[in-house]
Design an enzyme around this catalytic site. Structure first.
Site, PDB file in Angstrom:
ATOM      1  N   CYS A 183       3.337  34.524 107.430  1.00  0.00           N
ATOM      2  CA  CYS A 183       2.001  33.967 107.191  1.00  0.00           C
ATOM      3  C   CYS A 183       1.101  35.035 106.549  1.00  0.00           C
ATOM      4  O   CYS A 183       1.460  36.214 106.532  1.00  0.00           O
ATOM      5  CB  CYS A 183       1.398  33.483 108.510  1.00  0.00           C
ATOM      6  SG  CYS A 183       0.995  34.822 109.657  1.00  0.00           S
ATOM      7  N   CYS A 234       0.523  38.008 108.718  1.00  0.00           N
ATOM      8  CA  CYS A 234       1.722  38.843 108.842  1.00  0.00           C
ATOM      9  C   CYS A 234       1.863  39.741 107.607  1.00  0.00           C
ATOM     10  O   CYS A 234       2.216  40.922 107.729  1.00  0.00           O
ATOM     11  CB  CYS A 234       2.964  37.977 109.014  1.00  0.00           C
ATOM     12  SG  CYS A 234       2.930  36.962 110.508  1.00  0.00           S
TER      13      CYS A 234
END
Length: 76
Positions: free
Chosen positions: A10, A13
């Site tokens: 994501c 991340c």
């Protein structure tokens, strides 16, 4: 030293990966950086929310993007 970035990819991340790489480069630390994206493997760390950062197998940050300052403290 081994740093593992736990997350499925994501945006948070990816931001965590960027911050970790920048701090490691700035501090000149010789370390292995590994991205762990497999949910089953992430679960073995008992992490319920990502992103997370593990240093030498121990989760140090979970559920948020760490600041560069916080990472520097953890890595020194």
């Amino acid at each position: 030293m081994k740093i593992q970035i736990l997350g499925t990819g994501c945006p948070k991340c990816e931001k965590t990966t960027k911050v970790v790489k920048e701090v490691v480069e700035e501090l000149g630390i010789d370390t292995e950086i590994e991205k762990v994206t497999d949910l089953n493997e992430i679960m073995t760390f008992n992490v319920m929310s990502t992103p997370a950062v593990a240093i030498d197998g121990e989760v140090k940050v979970a559920g948020r993007v760490p600041s560069a300052r916080a990472l520097k403290k953890l890595l020194k």
